[in-house]
Write a protein that holds these residues in place. Structure first.
Motif, short mmCIF file in Angstrom:
data_model
loop_
_atom_site.label_atom_id
_atom_site.label_comp_id
_atom_site.label_asym_id
_atom_site.label_seq_id
_atom_site.Cartn_x
_atom_site.Cartn_y
_atom_site.Cartn_z
N ASN A 211 16.25 -10.03 4.19
CA ASN A 211 15.05 -9.46 3.57
C ASN A 211 15.41 -8.55 2.40
OD1 ASN A 211 13.18 -10.67 5.25
ND2 ASN A 211 13.08 -8.97 6.68
N ARG B 230 9.75 -9.06 -2.44
CA ARG B 230 10.10 -9.00 -1.02
C ARG B 230 9.49 -10.18 -0.29
NH1 ARG B 230 7.21 -3.48 0.12
NH2 ARG B 230 7.80 -3.24 -2.05
N ALA C 226 6.88 -10.99 2.46
CA ALA C 226 5.69 -10.20 2.80
C ALA C 226 5.01 -10.73 4.05
CB ALA C 226 4.71 -10.20 1.64
N GLY D 259 3.26 -5.31 6.78
CA GLY D 259 3.69 -4.50 5.64
C GLY D 259 2.54 -4.14 4.73
N ASN D 260 1.38 -4.68 4.99
CA ASN D 260 0.21 -4.44 4.14
C ASN D 260 -0.46 -3.11 4.50
OD1 ASN D 260 -1.51 -5.46 2.05
ND2 ASN D 260 -3.09 -5.75 3.61
N PHE E 130 -2.16 -8.68 -1.19
CA PHE E 130 -1.10 -7.91 -0.53
C PHE E 130 -0.94 -6.58 -1.24
CE2 PHE E 130 3.58 -7.01 0.04
CZ PHE E 130 3.49 -6.69 1.38
N PRO F 280 1.23 -3.47 -0.42
CA PRO F 280 2.23 -2.99 0.52
C PRO F 280 2.16 -1.49 0.78
CG PRO F 280 3.25 -3.47 -1.60
CD PRO F 280 1.84 -3.99 -1.66
N GLY G 116 6.59 -0.94 4.13
CA GLY G 116 6.02 -2.03 3.37
C GLY G 116 6.86 -3.29 3.37
N GLN H 202 7.05 -7.42 8.23
CA GLN H 202 6.29 -8.66 8.09
C GLN H 202 5.36 -8.90 9.27
OE1 GLN H 202 9.05 -11.90 6.84
NE2 GLN H 202 10.43 -10.18 6.41
#
Length: 466
Positions: A126, A290, A292, A296-297, A309, A311, A317, A320
């Protein structure tokens, strides 16, 4: 020497008692099915567990932490996401958030710049998505030739994913001929040599095989003098073991696991650090690239199921998916013990004393040699050298790595390891020829160390002469 060689284990345990030992379940001779119980011991006694560098022991309170979540699942099902039946527990939708304040001091970070998520190699991949952004000019990754295989695989495939031949894109650093460790000056020289084409430096905080603790601050600062170069660290063997100051050292990113010195259980949840300079304004679409997912939202928008989205600021953020509740509370159980017993700084002091005592006891053995040439000159059938850089405590953590040699015995390390195991020492073998011994300050004692070395002597004598 950090402890006086003349002082015995019993006296050292009186002077520096392991106050947290009773917080852990320690395997016994009976539970391990050990065939040879030493004189003076019973089957119910704890054996010598010196393998916290591979899998930390289970805190006793972990069972109750897990039971509370199983009860919540049983009693309220999905509703426990928002209405946990136990007022002392966190509802599942936010179950990982309290760990940020517990983890941050362990790695030397601001609270919102760490996240508990995924597993180690998933987190590394990631972070590589975000921080390895090769161009026609800058595309090389510097790492060490002896890196743990999963790291190597990640770097190789990141190159391939960007259409870069790994033989061209990867710069693998090796120790000088006849040496075990990468010198800091050689790392810095390699950075300078590849300065015009370098994109990323990613090294282990502590090398898994030799136990070398890298100079994170110096290496990071040197690489970041080159515009566009990012620096990341794999802290699998460093987190919970040595003092870390990721924010102050200006590290771009770091990843770690939690099942070693953090005692979160086999395959325990990992973690990440992302420096504050990578924050973006709320709603900005130019956030750091990244992978997503909805966890992370923006938390306030998460359940509105929007198709945009936005983050969360900081490391959160980069999440996932919602984390495993059982994994999270297992880690929380251990992190609370770190907090209770003074944090990494206090534990590190005790760790250095334990490892220094281990070093002194090992060096008393007739089978211990400075290096392989010294062993070859001795004429003995079996011996070992300590390949961890033990001369300077700043260059190692809890672990000492022993490399075994023989002129007449096939696979000597494996035979010595088997003899250790059947006598009640749980250590760690790393092929082809290394046994790693790591006294963990949260549960190991000086008596554990003394008994381990005494059993090692018996094992060596058995393999060499019987």
């Amino acid at each position: 020497m950090l402890v006086t060689a003349e002082v015995g284990a019993e006296e050292l345990d009186k002077q520096f008692p392991c106050l947290s030992r009773d917080e852990f379940n320690i395997p016994t001779y009976k539970s391990m099915g050990t065939p040879n119980v030493p004189d003076g011991k019973t089957e119910q006694d704890p054996l010598n567990y010196m393998c916290g560098n591979s899998l930390g022991l289970m805190p006793k309170q972990t069972k109750s932490f897990l039971s509370a979540e199983l009860d919540a699942w049983s009693e309220r099902g999905v509703e426990s996401h928002f209405r946990h039946p136990d007022e002392e527990c966190t509802s599942w939708v936010d179950v990982d958030l309290p760990l940020c304040s517990l983890m941050a001091p362990v790695v030397g970070a601001e609270v919102d710049k760490v996240a508990v998520m995924n597993s180690l190699t998933v987190n590394l991949n990631n972070m590589l998505i975000a921080f390895y952004r090769p161009t026609a000019q800058r595309y090389k990754i510097i790492f060490e030739a002896g890196a743990f295989p999963s790291d190597c695989y990640a770097f190789m495939n990141q190159c391939r994913n960007h259409g870069i031949d790994p033989n061209v894109g990867l710069v693998m650093l090796r120790a000088r001929p006849g040496e075990e460790h990468l010198r800091t000056e050689d790392i810095l020289s390699a950075i300078d040599e590849h300065a015009e084409t370098l994109a990323l430096v990613c090294l282990p905080g502590i090398q898994y095989y030799t136990g070398q603790f890298f100079d994170i601050a110096t290496i990071t600062a040197h690489a970041q003098k080159i515009e566009g170069v990012k620096v990341g660290w794999d802290l699998a063997h460093a987190v919970g073991n040595v003092e870390l100051q990721l924010h102050d050292w200006n590290v771009d990113f770091a990843v770690w696991c939690s099942y070693k010195y953090l005692n979160a259980g086999p395959g325990g949840i990992g973690g990440v650090f992302v420096h504050r300079r990578y924050e973006t304004a709320s709603g900005e679409t130019t956030y750091l690239k990244r992978l997503a997912g909805w966890w992370g939202n923006n938390r306030e928008e998460r359940f509105e199921m929007r198709e945009t989205f936005n983050p969360i600021q900081g490391a959160l953020g980069f999440r996932q998916s919602n984390p495993s509740v059982l994994d999270v509370v297992s880690l929380k159980s251990s992190l609370l013990l770190f907090q209770k017993y003074g944090g990494v700084a206090a534990l590190r002091k005790r760790s250095l004393m334990l490892t220094d005592y281990l070093l002194g006891e090992l060096q008393k053995l007739q089978f211990c040699f400075r290096d392989e040439p010294a062993f070859r000159q001795s004429g003995k059938p079996l011996g070992f050298a300590i390949i961890t850089p033990w001369q300077d405590p700043a260059q190692h953590g809890a672990q000492l790595s022993l490399r075994f040699y023989s002129t007449t015995i096939e696979a000597p390390m494996a035979k010595v390891f088997r003899e250790l195991n059947c006598r009640g020492v749980i250590a760690d073998e790393r092929r082809p020829d290394v046994i790693r011994i790591a006294p963990a300050p949260l549960y190991n004692t000086f008596a554990d160390v003394a008994e381990t070395v005494a059993i090692l002597r018996e094992a060596l004598e058995t393999v060499a002469y019987k």
